[in-house]
Design a protein around this motif. Sequence first.
Motif, PDB file in Angstrom:
ATOM      1  N   UNK A 158       0.833  -1.189   0.000  1.00  0.00           N
ATOM      2  CA  UNK A 158       0.000   0.000   0.000  1.00  0.00           C
ATOM      3  C   UNK A 158       0.879   1.254   0.000  1.00  0.00           C
ATOM      4  N   UNK A 159       0.307   2.328  -0.480  1.00  0.00           N
ATOM      5  CA  UNK A 159       1.007   3.609  -0.445  1.00  0.00           C
ATOM      6  C   UNK A 159       1.154   4.045   1.010  1.00  0.00           C
ATOM      7  N   UNK A 160       2.359   4.502   1.358  1.00  0.00           N
ATOM      8  CA  UNK A 160       2.624   4.862   2.744  1.00  0.00           C
ATOM      9  C   UNK A 160       3.201   6.262   2.873  1.00  0.00           C
ATOM     10  N   UNK A 161       2.934   6.850   4.012  1.00  0.00           N
ATOM     11  CA  UNK A 161       3.413   8.184   4.340  1.00  0.00           C
ATOM     12  C   UNK A 161       4.924   8.175   4.523  1.00  0.00           C
ATOM     13  N   UNK A 162       5.584   9.225   4.009  1.00  0.00           N
ATOM     14  CA  UNK A 162       7.024   9.387   4.183  1.00  0.00           C
ATOM     15  C   UNK A 162       7.321  10.643   4.992  1.00  0.00           C
ATOM     16  N   UNK A 163       6.796  11.786   4.550  1.00  0.00           N
ATOM     17  CA  UNK A 163       7.090  13.058   5.216  1.00  0.00           C
ATOM     18  C   UNK A 163       6.053  14.086   4.810  1.00  0.00           C
ATOM     19  N   UNK A 164       5.903  15.108   5.651  1.00  0.00           N
ATOM     20  CA  UNK A 164       5.001  16.211   5.349  1.00  0.00           C
ATOM     21  C   UNK A 164       5.606  17.494   5.892  1.00  0.00           C
TER      22      UNK A 164
END
Length: 122
Positions: free
Chosen positions: A44-50
């Motif tokens: 699944x697509x996953x969060x890296x940074x914001x």
Amino acid sequence: QVQLVESGGGLVQAGGSLRLSCAASGRTFSSYAMGWFRQAPGKEREFVAVISWSGSSTFYADSVKGRFTISRDNAKNTVYLQMNSLKPEDTAVYYCAATDVVRKSVYEYDYWGQGTQVTVSS
């Protein structure tokens, strides 16, 4: 509407570095929080940074903390992801995305780029 175009992906050896860029056009870039996500094959697509609209707040996934740095230049309508000490498990398609405030969920982003491939060889 915001249009996002990523660049800077490629093939790199483990331990190497890459800098991804995401150029934005359309509505006011500086009013959006910008995130980076990644998706490996079969996952699944996953969060890296914001990063917040002003750049004053940043958050990272534990898996990249200390190795990746997100930044933005509102004058250039561009957000960056500096990736150091790359590992084979960082291999994925990397996407930038825009949302109204700092968020980590893939479902809470309104605009997405087309992605750029990052491959880290061992």
